[in-house]
Scaffold this active site. Structure first.
Site, PDB file in Angstrom:
ATOM      1  N   GLY A  68      -3.393  -3.496  -8.516  1.00 31.37           N
ATOM      2  CA  GLY A  68      -3.713  -3.792  -6.913  1.00 31.37           C
ATOM      3  C   GLY A  68      -2.660  -3.389  -5.932  1.00 31.37           C
ATOM      4  N   GLU A 103     -16.697   4.567 -10.592  1.00 33.61           N
ATOM      5  CA  GLU A 103     -16.309   3.628  -9.713  1.00 33.61           C
ATOM      6  C   GLU A 103     -17.416   3.418  -8.679  1.00 33.61           C
ATOM      7  OE1 GLU A 103     -12.580   2.593  -7.566  1.00 33.61           O
ATOM      8  OE2 GLU A 103     -11.593   3.388  -9.344  1.00 33.61           O
ATOM      9  N   GLU A 142      -3.846  10.709   3.737  1.00 33.40           N
ATOM     10  CA  GLU A 142      -4.462   9.398   3.613  1.00 33.40           C
ATOM     11  C   GLU A 142      -5.675   9.185   4.067  1.00 33.40           C
ATOM     12  OE1 GLU A 142      -3.664   7.867   0.639  1.00 33.40           O
ATOM     13  OE2 GLU A 142      -1.566   7.751   1.292  1.00 33.40           O
ATOM     14  N   HIS A 143      -6.557   8.659   3.496  1.00 33.96           N
ATOM     15  CA  HIS A 143      -7.944   8.583   3.594  1.00 33.96           C
ATOM     16  C   HIS A 143      -8.783   9.942   4.351  1.00 33.96           C
ATOM     17  CE1 HIS A 143      -8.429   4.511   3.449  1.00 33.96           C
ATOM     18  NE2 HIS A 143      -7.215   4.378   3.755  1.00 33.96           N
ATOM     19  N   ASP A 171      -7.503   9.844  -6.666  1.00 35.11           N
ATOM     20  CA  ASP A 171      -6.953   9.045  -7.683  1.00 35.11           C
ATOM     21  C   ASP A 171      -7.077   9.722  -9.045  1.00 35.11           C
ATOM     22  OD1 ASP A 171      -6.122   7.912  -5.290  1.00 35.11           O
ATOM     23  OD2 ASP A 171      -7.529   5.962  -5.894  1.00 35.11           O
ATOM     24  N   GLY A 196      -1.926  -0.132  -4.868  1.00 33.08           N
ATOM     25  CA  GLY A 196      -2.122   1.227  -4.177  1.00 33.08           C
ATOM     26  C   GLY A 196      -1.490   2.288  -5.050  1.00 33.08           C
ATOM     27  N   LEU A 197      -1.264   2.023  -6.466  1.00 33.27           N
ATOM     28  CA  LEU A 197      -0.844   3.304  -7.392  1.00 33.27           C
ATOM     29  C   LEU A 197      -1.831   3.862  -8.170  1.00 33.27           C
ATOM     30  CD1 LEU A 197       2.833   2.005  -7.741  1.00 33.27           C
ATOM     31  CD2 LEU A 197       2.236   3.542  -5.936  1.00 33.27           C
ATOM     32  N   SER A 198      -2.932   3.213  -7.946  1.00 33.17           N
ATOM     33  CA  SER A 198      -4.059   3.599  -8.774  1.00 33.17           C
ATOM     34  C   SER A 198      -4.184   3.271 -10.033  1.00 33.17           C
ATOM     35  CB  SER A 198      -4.175   5.246  -8.639  1.00 33.17           C
ATOM     36  OG  SER A 198      -4.600   5.604  -7.385  1.00 33.17           O
ATOM     37  N   SER A 199      -4.049   2.134 -10.364  1.00 33.84           N
ATOM     38  CA  SER A 199      -4.101   1.468 -11.692  1.00 33.84           C
ATOM     39  C   SER A 199      -5.506   1.737 -12.233  1.00 33.84           C
ATOM     40  CB  SER A 199      -3.603  -0.012 -11.521  1.00 33.84           C
ATOM     41  OG  SER A 199      -4.386  -0.839 -10.799  1.00 33.84           O
TER      42      SER A 199
END
Ligand code: GLA
Length: 387
Positions: free
Chosen positions: A122, A160, A34-35, A172, A124-127
């Protein structure tokens, strides 16, 4: 399965179903790493069965018209002046993709589209990546273009950055475009080389817990973390000139040079990044050999590091992870995605999943007053046209 959408499409835009095409692209869960993507290291995401579906039809003019099934109004923009439509509250991910494709030199004509989003927004599952990649696949097909899926992922990411204004990494969009059923993707974010790692266990399943705490302050804190990593890297460059990414450091090299990072916060960020990257490498090995116990331990370390060093967890995520780790049959649990709310991911023994959801849900609601959601996730293929 798509009847309700086809019907809505015809009701909205007229015509017949003959020239309507259907596309989809999934959300993702990140198993570990992560990150890391914007620090030039490795990540290990997997595509979900929750996805965005797009019905689309080509128009022979420049108008792009779109509707979301949950919003029920049509927005309209013009392909040749998309920079004037950046302020749309809904639709800017899609328009950003169309804009970015044209920046890359692709010619697009107008279209009509309907979007159905089944990735919780929103969380955190990359909608947003699911929307971007689904849009990119649709526009590619409608305009008879041939663009590799990895490039569509990059188009989504750049949209983005340049249109929506979020400085995200590539993970993502890559996972949404390149996912493979029952496999995680071991992705080198520096080179975009990747390989699939089968998630072999029949006994253990991935359970996603949605804290239903919407990400707050997400974007500014995300960009701030990026800047702190950049600052740490600049300090490291005074002793290792030419080093390109934080993740080019081994833990040993970082430990040796830690004191050249002047700011204490930046030091903590760098320690997270370098050790987390190392955990991804270890994870790929243990998952390949089927050692899920070991993987579970790495997940737990990852969460602690995100909580204490990278400081992107929050009370709700910590409560849910802690409750998960108290349950029977749980190998590991951690927050997933950018943090500051959103979801956790846990590896849970199949026979214990029912009681896991019941118990974690109860503890979580008692402590937070929020009713969470759980998804036993299937790992699916990446984006495609449905024929
Ligand atoms: C968000 C970003 C990704 C990645 C994760 C954190 O999902 O879009 O690029 O940085 O956060 O791992």
């Amino acid at each position: 399965m798509y009847e309700h959408l086809i019907e809505k499409f015809i009701r909205t835009y007229g015509g017949s179903e003959d020239d309507i095409r259907i596309f989809e692209s999934p959300g993702r869960v990140n198993l570990i790493g992560e990150h890391i993507d914007y620090n030039g290291g490795y990540v290990l995401p997997a595509a979900l069965s929750m996805k965005t579906t797009v019905l689309a039809r080509k128009r022979h003019d420049k108008f792009i018209r779109m509707l979301a099934t949950d919003l029920d109004y049509v927005i309209q923009a013009e392909m040749d002046r998309l920079e004037y439509f950046k302020d749309y509250k809904w639709g800017n991910y899609q328009l950003g993709v169309a804009w970015q494709m044209q920046q890359f030199g692709y010619k697009l004509s107008g279209c009509e589209m309907i979007f159905e989003d089944k990735v919780p927004l929103g969380s955190g599952l990359s909608s947003s990546a699911a929307i971007e990649v689904a849009t990119a696949i649709a526009l590619t097909a409608l305009n008879d273009l041939e663009i590799p899926m990895t490039e569509l992922a990059i188009i989504g990411q750049k949209a983005e950055h340049n249109y929506v204004g979020v400085n995200c990494g590539i993970m993502d969009q890559f996972a949404s475009a390149m996912g493979k059923k029952d496999n995680a993707i071991m992705l080198d974010c520096k080179t975009l080389e990747y390989r699939y790692i089968p998630l072999q266990s029949k006994e253990y399943k991935i359970v996603i817990g949605n804290t239903r705490k919407k990400r707050s302050l997400g974007e500014s804190a995300y960009n701030q973390r990026r800047n702190e990593c950049e600052q740490a890297l600049m300090d490291i460059r005074t002793v290792i000139p030419g080093i390109e990414w934080l993740c080019d450091l081994t833990p040993k090299q970082l430990d040796k040079n830690i004191n050249v990072i002047r700011d204490e916060t930046c030091r903590k960020r760098a320690v997270h990044v370098v050790y987390e990257n190392n955990r991804v490498l270890k994870s790929a090995d243990v998952l390949t050999s089927g050692d899920l116990d070991e993987f579970g331990k790495l997940m737990i370390e990852s969460h602690e590091s995100l909580r204490d060093l990278y400081e992107v967890s929050c009370r709700e995520l910590d409560i849910m992870v802690e409750a998960a780790l108290e349950q029977k049959g749980v190998l590991g649990s951690r927050m997933t995605g950018a943090g500051f709310g959103g979801c956790t991911v846990s590896f849970v023994k199949e026979s214990e999943i029912e009681s896991f959801m019941k118990n974690v849900g109860k503890i979580y609601t008692e402590k937070t007053g929020i009713t969470p959601e759980f998804y036993v996730s299937e790992i699916s293929n990446g984006g495609r046209e449905i024929t």
